[in-house]
Design a protein around this motif. Structure first.
Motif, short mmCIF file in Angstrom:
data_model
loop_
_atom_site.label_atom_id
_atom_site.label_comp_id
_atom_site.label_asym_id
_atom_site.label_seq_id
_atom_site.Cartn_x
_atom_site.Cartn_y
_atom_site.Cartn_z
N LEU A 95 30.41 5.53 -5.53
CA LEU A 95 29.20 6.13 -6.10
C LEU A 95 28.00 5.88 -5.19
CD1 LEU A 95 29.56 5.02 -9.83
CD2 LEU A 95 29.94 7.31 -8.92
N PRO A 96 27.04 6.80 -5.17
CA PRO A 96 25.79 6.58 -4.41
C PRO A 96 24.84 5.66 -5.18
CG PRO A 96 25.73 8.73 -5.48
CD PRO A 96 27.08 8.15 -5.79
N LEU A 97 25.11 4.37 -5.15
CA LEU A 97 24.40 3.42 -6.00
C LEU A 97 22.90 3.36 -5.72
CD1 LEU A 97 26.95 0.45 -6.12
CD2 LEU A 97 26.47 2.15 -7.88
N SER A 98 22.47 3.77 -4.55
CA SER A 98 21.04 3.72 -4.23
C SER A 98 20.23 4.67 -5.10
CB SER A 98 20.83 4.07 -2.76
OG SER A 98 21.30 5.39 -2.48
N ASP A 136 25.67 -6.17 -1.47
CA ASP A 136 26.33 -5.86 -0.20
C ASP A 136 25.63 -4.74 0.55
OD1 ASP A 136 28.16 -7.80 -0.78
OD2 ASP A 136 29.76 -6.43 -1.42
N LEU A 137 25.03 -3.79 -0.20
CA LEU A 137 24.35 -2.65 0.42
C LEU A 137 22.88 -2.94 0.71
CD1 LEU A 137 25.91 0.16 -1.81
CD2 LEU A 137 26.40 -0.28 0.62
N CYS A 138 22.45 -4.19 0.45
CA CYS A 138 21.04 -4.60 0.64
C CYS A 138 20.10 -3.72 -0.19
CB CYS A 138 20.67 -4.52 2.12
SG CYS A 138 21.61 -5.65 3.17
N LEU A 139 20.53 -3.38 -1.40
CA LEU A 139 19.73 -2.58 -2.31
C LEU A 139 19.05 -3.50 -3.33
CD1 LEU A 139 22.21 0.36 -2.99
CD2 LEU A 139 20.14 0.43 -1.59
N PRO A 140 17.89 -3.12 -3.86
CA PRO A 140 17.23 -3.97 -4.85
C PRO A 140 18.00 -3.98 -6.16
CG PRO A 140 16.11 -1.86 -4.64
CD PRO A 140 17.12 -1.90 -3.55
#
Length: 325
Positions: free
Chosen positions: A123-126, A178-182
């Motif tokens: 999924l595009p979690l961002s 892991d994706l360095c997302l908030p």
């Protein structure tokens, strides 16, 4: 909506004659900032993407979709809801949408198992601002056969379901890390009412907001038993009435001692239904603990000062929308 620090600085320049009022204003500006994580306060009218992991029974899912689309606290127009679960889409979301027109949101279904992190990773979690994790029907009754009694409601089974929801939430949080997302807000259904799960373990990773549907229903029924008139307002919740948070000064004078019964009567005289209260912690690492319908005659009758002047104690009430407006 909360004023910026620039507004707070402006408030500090008031004249001496209004200094007392300025103190209260300054506290109201900073109290939420100091005690509540920002992600729980930030709100805007731009479209949002929400992830819903798991699929509950159809009646509940229909109510959830209605709340997202056109309820009293619906998502902004143009928002999107992505449902991810291992059920066939034609028997879940597809069946729910037959003959139904959505006004605010668009929806989609991803057939995947949210318990498997690698499937969630597709999924595009961002894009997501929030996530909702529900107890999936297949976790409750793995073979989806109502006639064989495999679906168990004993305590170990309920804790197992809670553990599965914790796993989904941790999968989401680990992928974001892991994706360095908030981090995002994650609202998690809690099935068990007894026993210790990660939801209650405050010494480890915080797991966001949890909502125990059974416990909440029981508390509402108890509230109705104590004050039958509250049923008139509860049945209109989301229609003509809404859950509202007010400061303790709404019903109590500063330093005034009274029982919960007395506060309840004052709320009732104002046309409100008092559900309970919570106290904002004095330190950022402390949890916000709430009390719904205090239990026991002694507790409800105990005299206490509700309004100490620091603005930390808030009442949770049901109030008519016309009054709120």
């Amino acid at each position: 909506n909360h004023k910026t620090s620039k507004g707070a600085a402006g408030a500090a320049t008031v004249t001496a004659s209004s200094a007392a009022g300025a103190d209260n204003d300054m506290h109201s500006l900073y109290s939420s900032f100091n005690y509540v994580p920002r992600e729980y306060l930030a709100a805007d009218s731009s479209p949002q993407a929400v992830l819903v992991a798991g699929w509950s029974e159809c009646g509940f899912m229909a109510e959830l979709l209605h709340a997202f689309d056109s309820g009293s606290s619906c998502l902004p127009a143009g928002s999107e809801i992505v449902f991810i679960n291992s059920h066939p889409p034609d028997t879940t979301l597809g069946a729910l949408l037959r003959g139904k027109t959505l006004s605010n949101v668009k929806v989609s279904h991803v057939q995947a198992d949210p318990l498997q992190r690698h499937q969630l990773a597709a999924l595009p979690l961002s894009r997501f601002r929030a996530a909702v994790v529900l107890a999936d029907e297949r976790w409750i009754d793995p073979d989806m056969d109502d006639s064989n009694g495999i679906d168990s409601i004993d305590q170990p089974s309920l804790l197992r379901q809670d553990a599965l929801m914790v796993m989904v939430q941790l999968n989401i949080r680990k992928l974001l890390e892991d994706l360095c997302l908030p981090p995002i807000n994650i609202i998690c259904q809690k099935v068990g009412t007894q026993g210790l799960t990660r939801f209650e373990d405050r010494r480890r990773l915080p797991l966001g907001i949890s909502v125990n549907f059974n416990s909440n229903s029981a508390k509402l029924l108890t509230q109705v038993a104590m004050n039958p008139l509250s049923m008139l307002v509860i049945t209109g919740l989301g229609g003509r009435a809404d859950l509202t948070i007010v400061d303790s000064s709404e019903y109590c004078g500063r330093g005034e001692a009274m029982s919960f019964w007395r506060v309840l009567l004052r709320a009732q005289a104002a046309g409100d239904v008092l559900l309970g209260y919570y106290v904002l912690p004095s330190a950022i690492d402390q949890p916000i603990e709430s009390t719904i319908n205090p239990q026991g005659l002694a507790t409800r009758s105990k005299q206490r000062v509700w309004n100490t002047g620091d603005g930390r104690l808030k009442f949770m009430i049901i109030r008519d929308k016309a009054t709120v407006a």
